[in-house]
Design an enzyme around this catalytic site. Structure first.
Site, short mmCIF file in Angstrom:
data_model
loop_
_atom_site.label_atom_id
_atom_site.label_comp_id
_atom_site.label_asym_id
_atom_site.label_seq_id
_atom_site.Cartn_x
_atom_site.Cartn_y
_atom_site.Cartn_z
N GLU A 55 -11.46 -0.72 2.96
CA GLU A 55 -11.79 -0.82 4.38
C GLU A 55 -10.49 -0.78 5.17
OE1 GLU A 55 -13.98 -4.11 6.06
OE2 GLU A 55 -15.17 -4.27 4.24
N ASP A 92 -13.10 -11.63 14.65
CA ASP A 92 -12.05 -11.81 13.65
C ASP A 92 -11.39 -13.17 13.81
OD1 ASP A 92 -12.37 -9.30 12.54
OD2 ASP A 92 -11.02 -8.35 13.99
#
Length: 266
Positions: free
Chosen positions: A48, A59
């Site tokens: 990824e 995040d």
């Protein structure tokens, strides 16, 4: 190689698939490519590549810090695509993880065409749900790209069914409520979420849960098709910011430990 074939290969070997994440452009573009290739060389089956974004609401602080460093160095979407091209050239399926705004700004059809042209396998879109993604679904289908949407512990059976029906490649089960980040223990929400998702689809299910080491990877691999690791890998590089060689060495050791964990999990 596609993500589906990577998951199929792992399944044939009686183990889970290891998915490793790092943001492009961290610590810089070339250094990021080197780091991602270290993950490939040490057992990651799928890569990824994060697209750094200025408002990464999902995040945790570790990934935010790395993405901010990349942005301050001027990383652009073209650099992310160049990173994908370099990693995909190893033969490892490579997907981009991105918030939706940068794709829309770049142009959805153009992004899909350029990602496919770079050898990318698809896109993980944490803040885009299938019911709001007709343009992306059409572009991904036109270019044969994976569409990886997320399910969560809060997802209703109806949402899980709708989401998995729109996925191609695999389903991303985010089994921690809140922002991302490595954790001391894995979530007790993950197993039930995987079971509910598995009831709705035959696609492989990858779990992102803050895995920090091989022991936790083994635990998740006991019930999931894929173990997705990001923050722990990013933290390793951040911890060795003053010595890039040492950072890559530590990254290799962690990736190898995680790869051993997904093999022990079954």
């Amino acid at each position: 190689m596609t993500t589906a074939s990577a998951f199929a290969t792992s399944r044939a070997e009686g183990r889970a698939t290891l998915v490793g994440y790092l943001p492009a452009g961290f610590p810089d573009v070339e250094g990021g490519i080197d780091a991602l290739k270290v993950l490939v060389d040490n057992g990651c089956d799928v890569i990824e590549v994060g697209l750094p974004y200025s408002d990464p609401v999902m995040d945790g602080p570790t990934i935010q810090a790395a993405a901010q460093q990349a942005l301050e160095l001027g990383v652009r979407t073209t650099d992310v695509l160049r990173t994908v091209e370099a990693v995909a050239a190893t033969g490892t399926p490579t997907v981009i993880m991105t918030y939706w705004n940068p794709v829309e700004r770049y142009g959805v059809e153009r992004f899909a065409a350029d990602l496919a042209g770079a050898g990318g396998a698809g896109l993980i879109t944490p803040d885009l749900t299938p019911d709001f993604a007709p343009e992306w679904i059409a572009a991904a289908d036109a270019h044969g790209l994976d569409k990886v949407f997320l399910v969560a512990p809060s997802s209703t059976p109806e949402r899980i069914e709708m989401t998995t029906a729109a996925c191609r490649g695999f389903v991303y089960a985010t089994a921690v409520m809140g922002v991302t980040g490595a954790r001391a223990t894995t979530s007790d929400l993950a197993g039930p979420l995987v079971a509910r998702t598995r009831a709705a689809t035959d696609l492989p299910i990858g779990v992102g849960i803050g895995v920090a080491d091989g022991a936790q990877a083994a635990e998740v691999a006991s019930y999931a098709d894929g173990v997705i690791v990001g923050s722990a890998l990013v933290r390793t590089l951040l911890d060795h910011a003053g010595d890039r060689t040492a950072g890559l060495r530590a990254l290799a050791a962690l990736a190898a430990d995680l790869a051993d964990g997904v093999r022990r999990g079954r």
